[in-house]
Design a protein around this motif. Sequence first.
Motif, PDB file in Angstrom:
ATOM      1  N   GLY A   4       0.811  -1.217   0.000  1.00 44.60           N
ATOM      2  CA  GLY A   4       0.000   0.000   0.000  1.00 44.60           C
ATOM      3  C   GLY A   4       0.840   1.260   0.000  1.00 44.60           C
ATOM      4  N   ASN A   5       0.128   2.383   0.044  1.00 43.27           N
ATOM      5  CA  ASN A   5       0.754   3.692  -0.147  1.00 43.27           C
ATOM      6  C   ASN A   5       1.544   4.129   1.094  1.00 43.27           C
ATOM      7  N   ALA A   6       2.852   4.355   0.901  1.00 42.86           N
ATOM      8  CA  ALA A   6       3.740   4.636   2.036  1.00 42.86           C
ATOM      9  C   ALA A   6       3.346   5.921   2.776  1.00 42.86           C
ATOM     10  N   ASP A   7       2.934   6.958   2.044  1.00 47.05           N
ATOM     11  CA  ASP A   7       2.558   8.217   2.715  1.00 47.05           C
ATOM     12  C   ASP A   7       1.315   8.031   3.575  1.00 47.05           C
ATOM     13  N   GLU A   8       0.329   7.296   3.007  1.00 53.02           N
ATOM     14  CA  GLU A   8      -0.905   7.037   3.771  1.00 53.02           C
ATOM     15  C   GLU A   8      -0.589   6.260   5.039  1.00 53.02           C
ATOM     16  N   ILE A   9       0.319   5.295   4.918  1.00 52.12           N
ATOM     17  CA  ILE A   9       0.646   4.455   6.067  1.00 52.12           C
ATOM     18  C   ILE A   9       1.357   5.284   7.145  1.00 52.12           C
ATOM     19  N   GLN A  10       2.293   6.139   6.733  1.00 53.07           N
ATOM     20  CA  GLN A  10       2.976   7.025   7.690  1.00 53.07           C
ATOM     21  C   GLN A  10       1.972   7.913   8.404  1.00 53.07           C
ATOM     22  N   ALA A  11       1.028   8.478   7.631  1.00 55.33           N
ATOM     23  CA  ALA A  11       0.030   9.376   8.225  1.00 55.33           C
ATOM     24  C   ALA A  11      -0.850   8.602   9.211  1.00 55.33           C
ATOM     25  N   ALA A  12      -1.193   7.358   8.849  1.00 54.67           N
ATOM     26  CA  ALA A  12      -2.050   6.554   9.734  1.00 54.67           C
ATOM     27  C   ALA A  12      -1.308   6.201  11.028  1.00 54.67           C
ATOM     28  N   MET A  13      -0.001   5.944  10.927  1.00 52.60           N
ATOM     29  CA  MET A  13       0.781   5.642  12.138  1.00 52.60           C
ATOM     30  C   MET A  13       0.848   6.865  13.052  1.00 52.60           C
ATOM     31  N   ALA A  14       1.060   8.047  12.430  1.00 55.73           N
ATOM     32  CA  ALA A  14       1.145   9.278  13.223  1.00 55.73           C
ATOM     33  C   ALA A  14      -0.195   9.553  13.904  1.00 55.73           C
ATOM     34  N   ALA A  15      -1.292   9.236  13.207  1.00 58.27           N
ATOM     35  CA  ALA A  15      -2.616   9.460  13.790  1.00 58.27           C
ATOM     36  C   ALA A  15      -2.822   8.554  15.008  1.00 58.27           C
ATOM     37  N   VAL A  16      -2.349   7.311  14.940  1.00 54.85           N
ATOM     38  CA  VAL A  16      -2.477   6.400  16.100  1.00 54.85           C
ATOM     39  C   VAL A  16      -1.678   6.987  17.272  1.00 54.85           C
ATOM     40  N   ALA A  17      -0.454   7.458  16.989  1.00 48.46           N
ATOM     41  CA  ALA A  17       0.381   8.020  18.063  1.00 48.46           C
ATOM     42  C   ALA A  17      -0.322   9.202  18.729  1.00 48.46           C
ATOM     43  N   ALA A  18      -1.041  10.005  17.915  1.00 53.35           N
ATOM     44  CA  ALA A  18      -1.656  11.232  18.443  1.00 53.35           C
ATOM     45  C   ALA A  18      -2.945  10.982  19.227  1.00 53.35           C
ATOM     46  N   GLN A  19      -3.464   9.735  19.186  1.00 50.65           N
ATOM     47  CA  GLN A  19      -4.754   9.479  19.836  1.00 50.65           C
ATOM     48  C   GLN A  19      -4.727   9.728  21.339  1.00 50.65           C
ATOM     49  N   GLY A  20      -3.545   9.653  21.935  1.00 45.81           N
ATOM     50  CA  GLY A  20      -3.450   9.794  23.392  1.00 45.81           C
ATOM     51  C   GLY A  20      -3.128  11.205  23.839  1.00 45.81           C
ATOM     52  N   LYS A  21      -3.298  12.175  22.947  1.00 42.88           N
ATOM     53  CA  LYS A  21      -2.995  13.556  23.337  1.00 42.88           C
ATOM     54  C   LYS A  21      -4.292  14.305  23.634  1.00 42.88           C
ATOM     55  N   ALA A  22      -4.196  15.221  24.605  1.00 41.04           N
ATOM     56  CA  ALA A  22      -5.359  16.070  24.900  1.00 41.04           C
ATOM     57  C   ALA A  22      -5.623  16.932  23.670  1.00 41.04           C
ATOM     58  N   LYS A  23      -6.914  17.196  23.404  1.00 40.07           N
ATOM     59  CA  LYS A  23      -7.233  18.037  22.231  1.00 40.07           C
ATOM     60  C   LYS A  23      -6.777  19.458  22.494  1.00 40.07           C
ATOM     61  N   GLN A  24      -6.186  20.093  21.455  1.00 40.44           N
ATOM     62  CA  GLN A  24      -5.804  21.502  21.598  1.00 40.44           C
ATOM     63  C   GLN A  24      -7.079  22.349  21.612  1.00 40.44           C
ATOM     64  N   ALA A  25      -7.118  23.353  22.511  1.00 41.62           N
ATOM     65  CA  ALA A  25      -8.318  24.215  22.588  1.00 41.62           C
ATOM     66  C   ALA A  25      -8.398  25.088  21.349  1.00 41.62           C
TER      67      ALA A  25
END
Length: 250
Positions: A229-250
């Motif tokens: 599959g598409n390497a850029d999409e996969i990188q973006a999806a990995m970064a999104a998983v990492a970001a799931q545990g961050k508080a939302k910015q106001a």
Amino acid sequence: MHKLVLMRHGESQWNLDNRFTGWTDVDLTEKGREEARRAGALLKQEGFEFDIAYTSVLKRAIRTLWLTLDELDAMYVPVINDWHLNERHYGALQGLNKSETAAKYGDEQVLVWRRAYAIAPNPLDIDDPRHPRFDPRYASLSPSELPATECLKDTVDRVVPFWNDTIAPSLRAGKRTIIAAHGNSLRALIKFLDGVSDEEIVGLNIPTAQPLVYELDDDLRPIRHYYLGNADEIQAAMAAVAAQGKAKQA
Ligand SMILES: O=C(O)[C@H](O)COP(=O)(O)O
């Protein structure tokens, strides 16, 4: 050379809601089903065929596997369902929203709960109706096998024996294998296969329903691995998983 495909389930309802899921048996969203079909189409396009499939006893991984096999027109492939491949048990965090938890306890604390190798979240109470001892699918497990919480190390300690006793012998016998499992049960397996250190594993995030191909030598040591599959999409999806545990910015 042996080829092994590892795949995390497609998007689940609690991935969408950004909740800690663990052993909660949540189903796929429509997007998750579509992701699983797309993974099957990609495997088909790349000429993959399978003799055996392994998955957990949780429906998000089971359904992902079914949809993938259906797309491959290979629903005849024997499927082994085993609790050893379940997601890491997330203890008392199960059901809580990850970014709300980060807003309450801080991003650092949530990163520890999500990714520290040997620190587990607080356990579910023994009388909590969500405790796996009340779930018939775990009735044959001994009390010492039943987790009320797990850190990644605990998950490694159940995934690796299952690999050694069940999956590895069938790979050695030449069976072309797909494993549909979960973010952390796959991190546990990858840690073992690639000899990833306790520190480095913190930075590994697995995207949903992206086939990850391992080429293994005769001793089942990894030669190389790559995502289809598409390497850029996969990188973006990995970064999104990492970001799931961050508080939302106001
Ligand atoms: O159980 C969960 O919440 C997810 O499947 C994996 O979550 P994580 O990326 O927060 O460990």
